[in-house]
Design a protein around this motif. Structure first.
Motif, PDB file in Angstrom:
ATOM      1  N   TYR A   7      -3.661   0.368  -3.924  1.00  0.00           N
ATOM      2  CA  TYR A   7      -2.321   0.219  -3.342  1.00  0.00           C
ATOM      3  C   TYR A   7      -2.032  -1.253  -3.140  1.00  0.00           C
ATOM      4  CZ  TYR A   7      -2.539   5.212  -2.258  1.00  0.00           C
ATOM      5  OH  TYR A   7      -2.622   6.586  -2.371  1.00  0.00           O
ATOM      6  N   GLY A   8      -0.739  -1.597  -3.288  1.00  0.00           N
ATOM      7  CA  GLY A   8      -0.366  -2.979  -2.989  1.00  0.00           C
ATOM      8  C   GLY A   8       1.052  -3.325  -3.366  1.00  0.00           C
ATOM      9  N   THR A   9       1.439  -4.558  -3.016  1.00  0.00           N
ATOM     10  CA  THR A   9       2.775  -5.069  -3.330  1.00  0.00           C
ATOM     11  C   THR A   9       2.813  -5.787  -4.674  1.00  0.00           C
ATOM     12  OG1 THR A   9       3.346  -5.297  -0.986  1.00  0.00           O
ATOM     13  CG2 THR A   9       4.567  -6.682  -2.522  1.00  0.00           C
ATOM     14  N   PHE A  10       1.748  -6.512  -4.979  1.00  0.00           N
ATOM     15  CA  PHE A  10       1.581  -7.209  -6.271  1.00  0.00           C
ATOM     16  C   PHE A  10       2.805  -8.060  -6.618  1.00  0.00           C
ATOM     17  CE2 PHE A  10      -2.394  -5.324  -7.429  1.00  0.00           C
ATOM     18  CZ  PHE A  10      -2.396  -4.067  -6.841  1.00  0.00           C
ATOM     19  N   HIS A  14      -0.559 -12.492  -9.738  1.00  0.00           N
ATOM     20  CA  HIS A  14      -1.431 -13.636 -10.076  1.00  0.00           C
ATOM     21  C   HIS A  14      -2.840 -13.136 -10.390  1.00  0.00           C
ATOM     22  CE1 HIS A  14      -3.191 -13.225  -6.106  1.00  0.00           C
ATOM     23  NE2 HIS A  14      -2.005 -13.362  -5.558  1.00  0.00           N
ATOM     24  N   HIS A  17      -4.810 -10.687  -8.272  1.00  0.00           N
ATOM     25  CA  HIS A  17      -4.463  -9.271  -8.452  1.00  0.00           C
ATOM     26  C   HIS A  17      -5.148  -8.702  -9.706  1.00  0.00           C
ATOM     27  CE1 HIS A  17      -0.572 -10.616  -6.332  1.00  0.00           C
ATOM     28  NE2 HIS A  17      -1.265  -9.933  -5.447  1.00  0.00           N
ATOM     29  N   ARG A  23     -11.608  -4.957 -11.793  1.00  0.00           N
ATOM     30  CA  ARG A  23     -12.802  -4.385 -11.161  1.00  0.00           C
ATOM     31  C   ARG A  23     -12.562  -2.941 -10.726  1.00  0.00           C
ATOM     32  NH1 ARG A  23     -13.835  -8.318  -6.511  1.00  0.00           N
ATOM     33  NH2 ARG A  23     -11.618  -8.664  -6.806  1.00  0.00           N
ATOM     34  N   SER A  36       3.942  -0.706  -3.608  1.00  0.00           N
ATOM     35  CA  SER A  36       4.830  -0.687  -2.432  1.00  0.00           C
ATOM     36  C   SER A  36       6.281  -0.860  -2.861  1.00  0.00           C
ATOM     37  CB  SER A  36       4.450  -1.820  -1.476  1.00  0.00           C
ATOM     38  OG  SER A  36       3.078  -1.791  -1.151  1.00  0.00           O
ATOM     39  N   LYS A  47       7.291  -7.772   4.317  1.00  0.00           N
ATOM     40  CA  LYS A  47       7.126  -8.608   3.118  1.00  0.00           C
ATOM     41  C   LYS A  47       8.441  -8.583   2.348  1.00  0.00           C
ATOM     42  CE  LYS A  47       2.239  -8.570   1.707  1.00  0.00           C
ATOM     43  NZ  LYS A  47       1.329  -8.350   0.566  1.00  0.00           N
ATOM     44  N   LYS A  78      -1.739   8.181   1.481  1.00  0.00           N
ATOM     45  CA  LYS A  78      -2.987   7.987   0.734  1.00  0.00           C
ATOM     46  C   LYS A  78      -3.810   9.275   0.586  1.00  0.00           C
ATOM     47  CE  LYS A  78      -3.330   3.069   1.761  1.00  0.00           C
ATOM     48  NZ  LYS A  78      -2.085   2.952   2.545  1.00  0.00           N
ATOM     49  N   ILE A  92      -9.639  -1.121  -2.665  1.00  0.00           N
ATOM     50  CA  ILE A  92      -8.673  -2.107  -2.178  1.00  0.00           C
ATOM     51  C   ILE A  92      -9.456  -3.363  -1.806  1.00  0.00           C
ATOM     52  CG2 ILE A  92      -8.701  -1.515   0.313  1.00  0.00           C
ATOM     53  CD1 ILE A  92      -5.506  -1.572  -0.017  1.00  0.00           C
ATOM     54  N   ASP A  95      -9.882  -7.511   2.485  1.00  0.00           N
ATOM     55  CA  ASP A  95      -9.041  -7.882   3.634  1.00  0.00           C
ATOM     56  C   ASP A  95      -8.678  -6.618   4.430  1.00  0.00           C
ATOM     57  OD1 ASP A  95      -5.845  -7.991   1.973  1.00  0.00           O
ATOM     58  OD2 ASP A  95      -7.777  -7.608   1.050  1.00  0.00           O
ATOM     59  N   PHE A 100      -9.486   1.969   5.771  1.00  0.00           N
ATOM     60  CA  PHE A 100      -9.215   3.226   5.071  1.00  0.00           C
ATOM     61  C   PHE A 100     -10.466   4.101   4.951  1.00  0.00           C
ATOM     62  CE2 PHE A 100      -5.039   1.905   4.556  1.00  0.00           C
ATOM     63  CZ  PHE A 100      -4.966   0.628   4.016  1.00  0.00           C
ATOM     64  N   GLU A 113     -14.203  -7.686  -2.940  1.00  0.00           N
ATOM     65  CA  GLU A 113     -13.960  -9.041  -2.444  1.00  0.00           C
ATOM     66  C   GLU A 113     -12.651  -9.595  -3.027  1.00  0.00           C
ATOM     67  OE1 GLU A 113     -17.236 -11.662  -3.140  1.00  0.00           O
ATOM     68  OE2 GLU A 113     -16.135 -13.442  -2.442  1.00  0.00           O
ATOM     69  N   THR A 115     -10.089 -12.496  -4.295  1.00  0.00           N
ATOM     70  CA  THR A 115     -10.253 -13.809  -4.942  1.00  0.00           C
ATOM     71  C   THR A 115      -9.764 -14.849  -3.941  1.00  0.00           C
ATOM     72  OG1 THR A 115      -9.834 -12.782  -7.083  1.00  0.00           O
ATOM     73  CG2 THR A 115      -9.623 -15.186  -6.961  1.00  0.00           C
ATOM     74  N   ILE A 118      -6.613 -17.973  -4.211  1.00  0.00           N
ATOM     75  CA  ILE A 118      -5.235 -17.769  -4.692  1.00  0.00           C
ATOM     76  C   ILE A 118      -4.515 -16.745  -3.796  1.00  0.00           C
ATOM     77  CG2 ILE A 118      -5.963 -16.029  -6.374  1.00  0.00           C
ATOM     78  CD1 ILE A 118      -3.092 -18.527  -6.967  1.00  0.00           C
TER      79      ILE A 118
HETATM   80  N1  C2G Z   1      -5.947  -9.351  -3.739  1.00  0.00           N
HETATM   81  C1  C2G Z   1      -7.139  -9.957  -4.129  1.00  0.00           C
HETATM   82  N2  C2G Z   1      -7.207 -11.308  -4.149  1.00  0.00           N
HETATM   83  C2  C2G Z   1      -6.138 -12.066  -3.808  1.00  0.00           C
HETATM   84  C3  C2G Z   1      -4.938 -11.457  -3.414  1.00  0.00           C
HETATM   85  C4  C2G Z   1      -4.864 -10.076  -3.392  1.00  0.00           C
HETATM   86  O1  C2G Z   1      -8.124  -9.278  -4.444  1.00  0.00           O
HETATM   87  N3  C2G Z   1      -6.258 -13.429  -3.842  1.00  0.00           N
HETATM   88  C5  C2G Z   1      -5.915  -7.879  -3.712  1.00  0.00           C
HETATM   89  C6  C2G Z   1      -5.619  -7.330  -2.317  1.00  0.00           C
HETATM   90  O2  C2G Z   1      -6.813  -7.289  -1.539  1.00  0.00           O
HETATM   91  C7  C2G Z   1      -5.077  -5.944  -2.644  1.00  0.00           C
HETATM   92  C8  C2G Z   1      -4.354  -6.167  -3.992  1.00  0.00           C
HETATM   93  O3  C2G Z   1      -4.862  -7.402  -4.532  1.00  0.00           O
HETATM   94  O4  C2G Z   1      -6.160  -5.043  -2.845  1.00  0.00           O
HETATM   95  C9  C2G Z   1      -2.846  -6.268  -3.830  1.00  0.00           C
HETATM   96  O5  C2G Z   1      -2.578  -7.331  -2.935  1.00  0.00           O
HETATM   97  P1  C2G Z   1      -1.224  -7.239  -2.052  1.00  0.00           P
HETATM   98  O6  C2G Z   1      -0.076  -7.011  -2.941  1.00  0.00           O
HETATM   99  O7  C2G Z   1      -1.228  -8.384  -1.093  1.00  0.00           O
HETATM  100  O8  C2G Z   1      -1.528  -5.891  -1.261  1.00  0.00           O
HETATM  101  P2  C2G Z   1      -1.217  -5.577   0.274  1.00  0.00           P
HETATM  102  O9  C2G Z   1       0.073  -6.159   0.675  1.00  0.00           O
HETATM  103  O10 C2G Z   1      -2.421  -5.907   1.028  1.00  0.00           O
HETATM  104  O11 C2G Z   1      -0.954  -3.991   0.190  1.00  0.00           O
HETATM  105  O12 C2G Z   1      -1.319   0.423   1.783  1.00  0.00           O
HETATM  106  C10 C2G Z   1      -2.022  -0.727   1.378  1.00  0.00           C
HETATM  107  C11 C2G Z   1      -1.102  -1.880   1.115  1.00  0.00           C
HETATM  108  O13 C2G Z   1      -0.025  -1.501   0.272  1.00  0.00           O
HETATM  109  C12 C2G Z   1      -1.879  -3.043   0.500  1.00  0.00           C
END
Ligand code: C2G
Length: 129
Positions: A7-10, A14, A17, A23, A36, A47, A78, A92, A95, A100, A113, A115, A118
């Motif tokens: 799950y995420g906003t993406f 970059h 993501h 992985r 999202s 956001k 979920k 996920i 962070d 969950f 983990e 990255t 970035i």
């Molecule tokens: N991510 C990562 N490294 C980064 C930035 C993001 O591994 N430098 C991962 C986040 O940990 C997440 C995914 O990329 O697993 C998507 O990041 P976001 O869009 O920031 O996701 P988030 O807003 O945390 O949404 O219900 C769960 C939420 O929707 C998670």
């Protein structure tokens, strides 16, 4: 077929993501991304995305690791998603570590983990957006 979901906003997609998606896919054969929606982002995650849901969906669907993109409209979907799509593994970034664990009742839960160097915030700051 081993199914994975994340799950995420993406937004401002970059390589952090991409590292996550790569992985996540490596943990199975089929990767679902619950993306999202614009409303979920603004109302629940505070956001404000640069790209719309449709634009972010299109970007994700172009990534070789991603097999299906579905909308994430609420925090509570979920468990039902995991059951509906017969998901084996929820993944996920760490962070969210521990947040969950309740999903362990339905599937494997993996925190990967992030990255570290970035982030969208860093990109915007560096570009002075
Ligand atoms: N991510 C990562 N490294 C980064 C930035 C993001 O591994 N430098 C991962 C986040 O940990 C997440 C995914 O990329 O697993 C998507 O990041 P976001 O869009 O920031 O996701 P988030 O807003 O945390 O949404 O219900 C769960 C939420 O929707 C998670």
């Amino acid at each position: 077929m081993k199914k994975v979901i994340t799950y995420g906003t993406f937004d401002l997609l970059h390589y952090g993501h991409i590292n996550l998606l790569q992985r996540a896919k490596a943990l199975g054969d089929y990767l679902i991304v619950a993306l999202s929606t614009d409303e979920f982002n603004s109302v629940e995650k505070n956001k404000y995305t640069y790209f719309t849901y449709e634009e972010r969906k299109r970007l994700l669907e172009a990534i070789r690791y991603v097999d299906l993109v579905i909308p994430e409209t609420c925090w509570e979907q979920k468990a039902s998603d995991v059951q509906e799509f017969k998901v084996d593994t929820f993944v996920i970034g760490d962070d969210w570590k521990g947040k969950f664990d309740f999903l362990k009742e339905y599937c494997e839960v993996v925190y990967l983990e992030r990255t570290p160097e970035i982030s969208t915030t860093k990109i915007k700051k560096d570009l002075k957006l």
